[in-house]
Design a protein around this motif. Sequence first.
Motif, PDB file in Angstrom:
ATOM      1  N   PRO A  91       0.818  -1.225   0.000  1.00  0.00           N
ATOM      2  CA  PRO A  91       0.000   0.000   0.000  1.00  0.00           C
ATOM      3  C   PRO A  91       0.852   1.276   0.000  1.00  0.00           C
ATOM      4  O   PRO A  91       0.520   2.250  -0.673  1.00  0.00           O
ATOM      5  N   MET A  92       1.976   1.265   0.743  1.00  0.00           N
ATOM      6  CA  MET A  92       2.866   2.434   0.770  1.00  0.00           C
ATOM      7  C   MET A  92       3.450   2.677  -0.620  1.00  0.00           C
ATOM      8  O   MET A  92       3.513   3.809  -1.085  1.00  0.00           O
ATOM      9  N   ASP A  95       0.798   4.095  -2.906  1.00  0.00           N
ATOM     10  CA  ASP A  95       0.503   5.480  -2.516  1.00  0.00           C
ATOM     11  C   ASP A  95       1.588   6.445  -2.998  1.00  0.00           C
ATOM     12  O   ASP A  95       1.290   7.494  -3.563  1.00  0.00           O
ATOM     13  N   THR A  96       2.862   6.087  -2.785  1.00  0.00           N
ATOM     14  CA  THR A  96       3.942   6.997  -3.201  1.00  0.00           C
ATOM     15  C   THR A  96       4.011   7.126  -4.715  1.00  0.00           C
ATOM     16  O   THR A  96       4.285   8.204  -5.233  1.00  0.00           O
ATOM     17  N   LYS A  98       1.461   6.909  -6.749  1.00  0.00           N
ATOM     18  CA  LYS A  98       0.328   7.775  -7.120  1.00  0.00           C
ATOM     19  C   LYS A  98       0.653   9.236  -6.863  1.00  0.00           C
ATOM     20  O   LYS A  98       0.164  10.122  -7.563  1.00  0.00           O
ATOM     21  N   ARG A  99       1.477   9.498  -5.856  1.00  0.00           N
ATOM     22  CA  ARG A  99       1.818  10.881  -5.508  1.00  0.00           C
ATOM     23  C   ARG A  99       3.056  11.394  -6.242  1.00  0.00           C
ATOM     24  O   ARG A  99       3.532  12.484  -5.949  1.00  0.00           O
TER      25      ARG A  99
END
Length: 196
Positions: A91-92, A95-96, A98-99
């Motif tokens: 998940p991390m 998330d990174t 995507k950012r």
Amino acid sequence: MLHIIDDEEVIRDSLSWLARSRQIAAHSYESAEKFLVALDKPLMFDSQGDCILLDVRMPGLTGINLFEMLAARQLTKRLPVIFLTGHGDVPMAVDTLKRGAFDFFEKPFNDNKLMDRVQEALAVSRQAGSAALVHDRLASLSAREREVLDLILLGKMNKVIADQLGISMRTVEVHRAHIFDKMQVKTAVELAGLLK
């Protein structure tokens, strides 16, 4: 320049050696805080591009914290970030990415795949650096110089530009010389190529 940020000296040394094996200049930092100090120095960016290999978990400022700071300063295009972690966290990673992170590698990683991604990130950084340089040069032009520039790019001759803007041909020549100087080009063709 490859910026290696990891709290483990053996990892920093190994990644530096790996970069040198691909003729990539590297500098390592034992903490995110030390990298931030270097980031604020003039001439930080390399004309050959920059990339950050960033450990996720470090004491003090974490890799995620540093990434968020770089993203807030809109530096992640000029400084693409490849995360390294010894603690796989899907998940991390998602998330990174995507950012705006460039990639995410779990330790142990495949050396060749990592260095291939570093070279791709350096190419992206070079392109972003070139775009930023052109943007800065354009920003240095006066409003009148921008008007003249637009007409030059349309292929207008000095006489036509002078008539259209209601100024003398000599004034157009002066503006044209200033534009070429500020944009660091010698011809209208070069100028058009720079701004395409």
